[in-house]
Design an enzyme around this catalytic site. Structure first.
Site, PDB file in Angstrom:
ATOM      1  N   GLU A 156      36.664  29.383  31.696  1.00  0.00           N
ATOM      2  CA  GLU A 156      37.163  28.631  32.645  1.00  0.00           C
ATOM      3  C   GLU A 156      38.284  27.582  32.070  1.00  0.00           C
ATOM      4  OE1 GLU A 156      34.118  27.524  35.210  1.00  0.00           O
ATOM      5  OE2 GLU A 156      33.244  29.613  35.555  1.00  0.00           O
ATOM      6  N   GLU A 261      30.761  38.233  36.575  1.00  0.00           N
ATOM      7  CA  GLU A 261      29.866  37.341  37.234  1.00  0.00           C
ATOM      8  C   GLU A 261      29.876  37.970  38.664  1.00  0.00           C
ATOM      9  OE1 GLU A 261      30.245  33.470  36.445  1.00  0.00           O
ATOM     10  OE2 GLU A 261      30.702  33.372  34.518  1.00  0.00           O
TER      11      GLU A 261
END
Ligand code: 9MR
Length: 369
Positions: A156, A261
C-alpha cells in the site's frame, strides 16, 4: 439439507457406486487454474478454532497470515523479535503442503513508532533506517527461507491518484525505499516470489500509478515478480471489465498477479468511494448495519453472483494469476465487521458464521464445475 450435508451425501453416493463424483472443494475445483488461499487468524494458527482448521485444510492450498507476520507483532522492540505465532503459522503451511505467503515486510501501518526514531526520539537518517529495514527483512525472510514461498514486500505505497504515499519510509529514505526493500528480500531468499501489494488497483488512476512504478522497478532490475491486487470489493465494484483490465495491465509488464485479499462487502458504503485505507473510520449508525440478524436471500444471491463474476474473470486470466486468496475464512472472522464502522454484521466471505458454505461458495465452485 445444508451444503455440507449435500457434499457428504455426494460422497456416500460415490461409496454406493451411484455417482463417480468426489466432494467438491475450492482447491480441487480450481486445481487446473490457481491455488485458492485464505488469510488465517490467531485462533486458527494456534489450533483454538479446530473446526476452522479442518475447513482450511480441506478447502485451501494456500494460506496468508492475517496479522501475525506484521512488524508490530514479529518485531515489537528494537533488537527483539517474537516468532511465536509466526513459527506456528509457517508450521501449519508446511504440515498441509500449502503455498505459504508472508504478509508483509514494509508498510506504513502496524509498524511501531520506534522503527523510525533514534534513542533521543529524533527521526533516523536515511542510512540508519535502511539498516533497520535490512536487518528486519534479512532476519524474517531468512528465517522462513524455503518455507514461505511468496512475500508481500511493500504494501500500500500508493495514493488513490497513483502518486507515492507520504509515509515515514518515503520521507526518511526517499522514493527508492521500495527498490531497497525488494533487493533485501531477494538477497534473503532468491527463490521467493516478491510482491507489491495494494487495494483499489482496478481504478484507472491508481492502476496507472502502480504500472508506472512496476515498470520503473523492472527497468532498474529490481527483483519484483508479482503484483497483489487486494480485491476488497463490494457488490458493485469493481466491474468485470475493471478487474480484467487491471490484471492485463500488470501481466503485460512481465510480472505475475495474485488476488491477495479478496472479500465482497454487502453493507451500505460509508465513504463516497471504495477504500480499504486502514486509517479511515466512521461513526456507527443503525442505517449502516441493516442485516444484524441475517442476510436477506436476495442479497445472498447478489453476493453469489458477484463472486461468480469475479472468478470467471480470474479463470479467464489464469495464465497470469499465481493465486486467489480470500481475506478470512468465515463471515464472523472478517475485518469488515469492524471497519470502517465498529460492530457491524457483514457477510463478505464464502463461509457463514456457522462455518457452513454459503450460496457464494456454490457459485464459485460452479464457475468451473
Ligand atoms: O485483516 C486485518 C485486520 O485484522 C487488522 O486489524 C488490520 C489492521 O491494519 O489489517 C487487516 O488486514 C489488512 C491487510 O494487512 C492489508 N490490506 C488491508 C487489510 C484490511 O485492512
Amino acid at each position: 439439507m445444508t451444503a455440507w450435508r449435500g457434499v457428504l451425501v455426494l460422497g456416500l453416493m460415490v461409496g454406493m457406486g451411484v455417482a463417480a463424483q468426489a466432494p467438491v472443494t475450492l482447491k480441487d475445483a480450481y486445481k487446473a487454474d490457481f491455488p485458492v488461499g485464505v488469510a488465517i487468524n490467531t485462533a486458527q494458527i494456534t489450533g483454538q478454532d479446530a473446526r476452522g482448521d479442518a475447513t482450511i485444510a480441506a478447502q485451501f492450498d494456500s494460506i496468508s497470515p492475517e496479522n501475525v507476520l506484521k512488524w508490530e507483532v514479529i518485531h515489537p522492540q528494537p533488537g527483539k523479535y517474537d516468532f511465536t505465532l509466526a513459527d506456528q503459522y509457517v508450521a501449519f503451511g508446511v504440515e498441509h503442503h500449502m503455498w505459504t505467503v508472508g504478509h508483509n515486510l514494509v508498510w506504513h501501518s502496524q509498524v511501531p513508532g520506534w522503527v523510525f526514531r533514534d534513542d533521543q526520539g529524533n527521526l533516523l537518517t536515511r542510512d540508519a533506517l535502511l539498516e533497520r529495514m535490512h536487518d528486519h527483512i534479512r532476519t524474517v525472510v531468512g528465517r522462513y527461507k524455503g518455507r514461505i514461498q511468496s512475500w508481500d514486500v511493500v504494501n500500500e505505497a500508493l495514493n488513490e491518484d497513483g502518486t507515492l504515499r507520504t509515509s515515514l519510509w518515503e520521507k526518511i529514505i526517499g522514493d527508492d525505499y521500495i527498490a531497497k526493500a525488494f533487493e533485501y528480500a531477494h538477497e534473503a531468499d532468491p527463490q521467493a516470489e516478491l510482491t507489491y501489494n495494494d487495494y483499489n488497483l482496478e481504478n484507472a488512476a491508481k492502476r496507472d500509478g502502480a504500472v508506472a512504478l512496476v515498470k520503473k522497478l523492472r527497468a532498474e532490475g529490481v527483483p519484483i515478480t508479482c503484483v497483489g491486487i487486494q480485491d476488497h470489493d463490494s457488490l458493485t465494484w469493481p466491474t468485470a471489465q475493471q478487474e480484467g483490465d487491471a490484471i492485463d495491465a500488470f501481466a503485460a509488464l512481465g510480472v505475475k498477479v495474485s488476488i491477495s485479499e479478496l472479500d465482497v462487502d454487502v453493507l451500505p458504503s460509508v465513504f463516497g468511494q471504495q477504500t480499504s485505507d486502514v486509517g479511515a473510520h466512521a461513526a456507527s449508525n443503525p442505517k449502516l448495519n441493516p442485516y444484524p440478524n441475517g442476510l436477506p436471500d436476495a442479497v445472498q444471491q447478489q453476493l453469489a453472483q458477484k463472486y461468480a463474476e469475479l472468478f470467471r474473470v480470474f479463470v479467464a486470466h489464469k495464465a497470469s494469476i499465481s493465486r486467489v486468496t480470500l481475506w478470512g475464512l468465515t463471515d464472523g472472522d472478517s475485518w469488515k465487521n469492524d471497519w470502517p464502522v465498529r460492530g457491524r454484521t457483514d457477510y463478505p466471505l464464502l463461509f457463514g458464521r456457522d462455518g457452513e458454505p454459503k450460496a457464494a461458495f456454490g457459485a464459485v465452485v460452479g464457475v468451473v464445475r
